[in-house]
Design a protein around this motif. Structure first.
Motif, PDB file in Angstrom:
ATOM      1  N   LEU A  56     -34.489 -81.229 -95.146  1.00  0.00           N
ATOM      2  CA  LEU A  56     -34.455 -81.847 -93.831  1.00  0.00           C
ATOM      3  C   LEU A  56     -35.870 -81.971 -93.293  1.00  0.00           C
ATOM      4  CD1 LEU A  56     -31.644 -79.635 -92.202  1.00  0.00           C
ATOM      5  CD2 LEU A  56     -31.373 -81.550 -93.788  1.00  0.00           C
ATOM      6  N   VAL A  57     -36.128 -83.050 -92.559  1.00  0.00           N
ATOM      7  CA  VAL A  57     -37.428 -83.212 -91.919  1.00  0.00           C
ATOM      8  C   VAL A  57     -37.190 -83.827 -90.542  1.00  0.00           C
ATOM      9  CG1 VAL A  57     -37.761 -85.408 -93.148  1.00  0.00           C
ATOM     10  CG2 VAL A  57     -39.702 -84.297 -92.038  1.00  0.00           C
ATOM     11  N   ASP A  58     -37.770 -83.212 -89.513  1.00  0.00           N
ATOM     12  CA  ASP A  58     -37.550 -83.651 -88.145  1.00  0.00           C
ATOM     13  C   ASP A  58     -38.814 -83.461 -87.318  1.00  0.00           C
ATOM     14  OD1 ASP A  58     -34.505 -84.244 -87.746  1.00  0.00           O
ATOM     15  OD2 ASP A  58     -34.572 -82.411 -88.945  1.00  0.00           O
ATOM     16  N   ALA A  59     -38.897 -84.229 -86.237  1.00  0.00           N
ATOM     17  CA  ALA A  59     -39.958 -84.062 -85.248  1.00  0.00           C
ATOM     18  C   ALA A  59     -39.341 -83.529 -83.966  1.00  0.00           C
ATOM     19  CB  ALA A  59     -40.654 -85.395 -84.981  1.00  0.00           C
TER      20      ALA A  59
ATOM     21  N   ILE B   3     -41.977 -80.833 -87.369  1.00  0.00           N
ATOM     22  CA  ILE B   3     -43.322 -81.182 -86.925  1.00  0.00           C
ATOM     23  C   ILE B   3     -43.303 -81.395 -85.418  1.00  0.00           C
ATOM     24  CG2 ILE B   3     -45.271 -82.734 -87.221  1.00  0.00           C
ATOM     25  CD1 ILE B   3     -44.041 -83.566 -89.924  1.00  0.00           C
ATOM     26  N   PHE B   4     -44.197 -80.701 -84.723  1.00  0.00           N
ATOM     27  CA  PHE B   4     -44.308 -80.909 -83.286  1.00  0.00           C
ATOM     28  C   PHE B   4     -44.973 -82.260 -83.038  1.00  0.00           C
ATOM     29  CE2 PHE B   4     -43.339 -76.464 -82.980  1.00  0.00           C
ATOM     30  CZ  PHE B   4     -42.728 -76.347 -81.733  1.00  0.00           C
ATOM     31  N   SER B   5     -44.237 -83.143 -82.393  1.00  0.00           N
ATOM     32  CA  SER B   5     -44.757 -84.437 -81.998  1.00  0.00           C
ATOM     33  C   SER B   5     -44.927 -84.411 -80.481  1.00  0.00           C
ATOM     34  CB  SER B   5     -43.804 -85.547 -82.456  1.00  0.00           C
ATOM     35  OG  SER B   5     -44.338 -86.814 -82.147  1.00  0.00           O
ATOM     36  N   ALA B   6     -44.703 -85.549 -79.828  1.00  0.00           N
ATOM     37  CA  ALA B   6     -44.830 -85.612 -78.371  1.00  0.00           C
ATOM     38  C   ALA B   6     -44.120 -86.847 -77.873  1.00  0.00           C
ATOM     39  CB  ALA B   6     -46.302 -85.654 -77.959  1.00  0.00           C
TER      40      ALA B   6
ATOM     41  N   VAL C   9     -38.880 -72.943 -94.803  1.00  0.00           N
ATOM     42  CA  VAL C   9     -39.198 -73.598 -93.531  1.00  0.00           C
ATOM     43  C   VAL C   9     -40.699 -73.853 -93.464  1.00  0.00           C
ATOM     44  CG1 VAL C   9     -39.277 -73.315 -91.019  1.00  0.00           C
ATOM     45  CG2 VAL C   9     -37.231 -72.606 -92.288  1.00  0.00           C
ATOM     46  N   LEU C  10     -41.070 -75.063 -93.041  1.00  0.00           N
ATOM     47  CA  LEU C  10     -42.455 -75.424 -92.758  1.00  0.00           C
ATOM     48  C   LEU C  10     -42.498 -76.002 -91.359  1.00  0.00           C
ATOM     49  CD1 LEU C  10     -45.439 -75.979 -93.568  1.00  0.00           C
ATOM     50  CD2 LEU C  10     -44.651 -78.186 -94.497  1.00  0.00           C
ATOM     51  N   VAL C  11     -43.191 -75.317 -90.461  1.00  0.00           N
ATOM     52  CA  VAL C  11     -43.322 -75.780 -89.074  1.00  0.00           C
ATOM     53  C   VAL C  11     -44.788 -76.112 -88.821  1.00  0.00           C
ATOM     54  CG1 VAL C  11     -43.023 -75.228 -86.627  1.00  0.00           C
ATOM     55  CG2 VAL C  11     -41.384 -74.354 -88.313  1.00  0.00           C
ATOM     56  N   LEU C  12     -45.057 -77.353 -88.448  1.00  0.00           N
ATOM     57  CA  LEU C  12     -46.419 -77.781 -88.167  1.00  0.00           C
ATOM     58  C   LEU C  12     -46.570 -77.924 -86.655  1.00  0.00           C
ATOM     59  CD1 LEU C  12     -46.917 -80.359 -91.054  1.00  0.00           C
ATOM     60  CD2 LEU C  12     -47.341 -77.894 -91.025  1.00  0.00           C
TER      61      LEU C  12
ATOM     62  N   LYS D 118     -49.393 -89.248 -82.630  1.00  0.00           N
ATOM     63  CA  LYS D 118     -48.028 -88.720 -82.540  1.00  0.00           C
ATOM     64  C   LYS D 118     -46.994 -89.777 -82.918  1.00  0.00           C
ATOM     65  CE  LYS D 118     -49.088 -84.536 -81.392  1.00  0.00           C
ATOM     66  NZ  LYS D 118     -48.864 -83.424 -82.352  1.00  0.00           N
ATOM     67  N   ALA D 119     -47.283 -91.058 -82.624  1.00  0.00           N
ATOM     68  CA  ALA D 119     -46.413 -92.119 -83.124  1.00  0.00           C
ATOM     69  C   ALA D 119     -46.425 -92.126 -84.652  1.00  0.00           C
ATOM     70  CB  ALA D 119     -46.863 -93.476 -82.577  1.00  0.00           C
ATOM     71  N   GLY D 120     -47.599 -91.846 -85.225  1.00  0.00           N
ATOM     72  CA  GLY D 120     -47.691 -91.743 -86.675  1.00  0.00           C
ATOM     73  C   GLY D 120     -46.864 -90.599 -87.229  1.00  0.00           C
ATOM     74  N   VAL D 121     -46.872 -89.465 -86.537  1.00  0.00           N
ATOM     75  CA  VAL D 121     -46.039 -88.328 -86.947  1.00  0.00           C
ATOM     76  C   VAL D 121     -44.564 -88.724 -86.938  1.00  0.00           C
ATOM     77  CG1 VAL D 121     -45.189 -86.069 -86.205  1.00  0.00           C
ATOM     78  CG2 VAL D 121     -47.650 -86.510 -86.307  1.00  0.00           C
ATOM     79  N   ASN D 122     -44.130 -89.403 -85.879  1.00  0.00           N
ATOM     80  CA  ASN D 122     -42.730 -89.817 -85.803  1.00  0.00           C
ATOM     81  C   ASN D 122     -42.365 -90.743 -86.957  1.00  0.00           C
ATOM     82  OD1 ASN D 122     -42.515 -88.360 -83.409  1.00  0.00           O
ATOM     83  ND2 ASN D 122     -42.906 -90.138 -82.115  1.00  0.00           N
ATOM     84  N   ALA D 123     -43.284 -91.652 -87.296  1.00  0.00           N
ATOM     85  CA  ALA D 123     -43.025 -92.568 -88.401  1.00  0.00           C
ATOM     86  C   ALA D 123     -42.997 -91.833 -89.738  1.00  0.00           C
ATOM     87  CB  ALA D 123     -44.095 -93.666 -88.420  1.00  0.00           C
ATOM     88  N   LEU D 124     -43.904 -90.874 -89.919  1.00  0.00           N
ATOM     89  CA  LEU D 124     -43.933 -90.084 -91.144  1.00  0.00           C
ATOM     90  C   LEU D 124     -42.606 -89.359 -91.337  1.00  0.00           C
ATOM     91  CD1 LEU D 124     -46.834 -87.827 -92.379  1.00  0.00           C
ATOM     92  CD2 LEU D 124     -44.500 -86.967 -92.364  1.00  0.00           C
ATOM     93  N   VAL D 125     -42.106 -88.761 -90.260  1.00  0.00           N
ATOM     94  CA  VAL D 125     -40.843 -88.016 -90.331  1.00  0.00           C
ATOM     95  C   VAL D 125     -39.697 -88.928 -90.738  1.00  0.00           C
ATOM     96  CG1 VAL D 125     -39.100 -86.922 -88.851  1.00  0.00           C
ATOM     97  CG2 VAL D 125     -41.464 -86.119 -88.804  1.00  0.00           C
ATOM     98  N   ARG D 126     -39.618 -90.077 -90.095  1.00  0.00           N
ATOM     99  CA  ARG D 126     -38.516 -90.993 -90.418  1.00  0.00           C
ATOM    100  C   ARG D 126     -38.623 -91.464 -91.863  1.00  0.00           C
ATOM    101  NH1 ARG D 126     -37.017 -95.915 -86.475  1.00  0.00           N
ATOM    102  NH2 ARG D 126     -36.330 -94.107 -85.274  1.00  0.00           N
TER     103      ARG D 126
END
Length: 251
Positions: free
Chosen positions: A196-199, A150-153, A95-98, A174-182
């Motif tokens: 698995l990777v999720d925001a 990854i904690f987004s918003a 598990v990796l939680v950012l 945070k939009a960038g984080v969402n795009a990275l995850v997808r």
């Protein structure tokens, strides 16, 4: 030399306080070894001791291995040095939680933000997220047994409520984080390969960033990340999205 343990390992950035600490505490009590990443050494050591005490209180003994790694995540070279240290001293995490991040200044609209403020927020909220995923997650994907959360918003959404402008560096990071995850989820088979990777959007929680008057506790804000880190996952289940209260929300 990596530490060998029968317990799975979770690496958690922003783990010395707030949402990251709540995730670390829950995973410790669920049988994980924990590696905490944060900037402040004293806060890290205090948090690590609190985790050991919680493990002892629940289980009667402290069987969890809690390690700490101090790093200023605004500095790209220091992040790469941190990643090297993690590889040298730890086994591959499951598990990796950012959970680290900063808010931008209140008046940081797109046309009023200076270079320094833009770079500060992007370096911490997006660049270091990329670096940590890029440096740590390949071994998790290769092991076919990894979960990145990854904690987004919700302020990073491009549709729905909360996209009315303002706080430009924060929202865009945070939009960038969402795009990275997808993007990463599609690159790695949408969970079919055991990775698995999720925001997650924690909503407005009582943390140093959220303030003492926020409507949610830190425990409530961290709950979906904890669930994502430990949920059963079967073929056809959803990953690579933004979650809020265990529900997928469009961004």
């Amino acid at each position: 030399m990596s530490i060998e343990s029968a317990r799975p390992l979770a690496i958690i950035s922003g783990g010395s306080r707030g949402l990251g600490f709540e995730v670390a505490k829950a995973l410790t009590l669920q049988g994980f070894d924990i590696a905490l990443i944060a900037k402040d050494t004293q806060r890290l050591e205090s948090a690590a001791q609190q985790l050991r005490d919680a493990d002892t209180h629940q289980n009667g003994t402290n069987s969890a291995h809690i390690s700490t790694f101090a790093c200023d995540l605004e500095q790209p070279q220091l992040v790469r040095e941190l990643i090297d240290s993690l590889h040298q001293s730890l086994a591959t995490p499951t598990v990796l939680v950012l959970a680290h991040g900063v808010m931008s200044e209140k008046m940081s609209k797109t046309l009023k933000t200076n270079d320094a403020e833009w770079r500060r927020v992007m370096a911490i909220n997006l660049d270091s997220v990329f670096q940590l995923v890029n440096g740590i997650a390949p071994a998790m994907a290769e092991a076919r047994n990894g979960r990145v959360i990854i904690f987004s918003a919700c302020l990073g959404r491009m549709s729905g409520p909360g996209n009315a402008g303002g706080l430009a560096p924060y929202r865009i990071s945070k939009a960038g984080v969402n795009a990275l995850v997808r993007n990463l989820a599609h690159e790695t088979g949408l969970g079919a390969r055991g990775f698995l990777v999720d925001a997650t959007c924690p909503n407005h929680s009582r943390t140093d960033m959220g303030g003492p008057d926020a409507p949610r506790s830190a425990e409530e804000g961290a709950a979906t990340a904890i669930w994502l880190a430990t949920r059963p996952f079967n073929a056809g289940d959803t990953t690579g999205v933004l979650w809020e209260d265990q529900q997928v929300i469009q961004w």
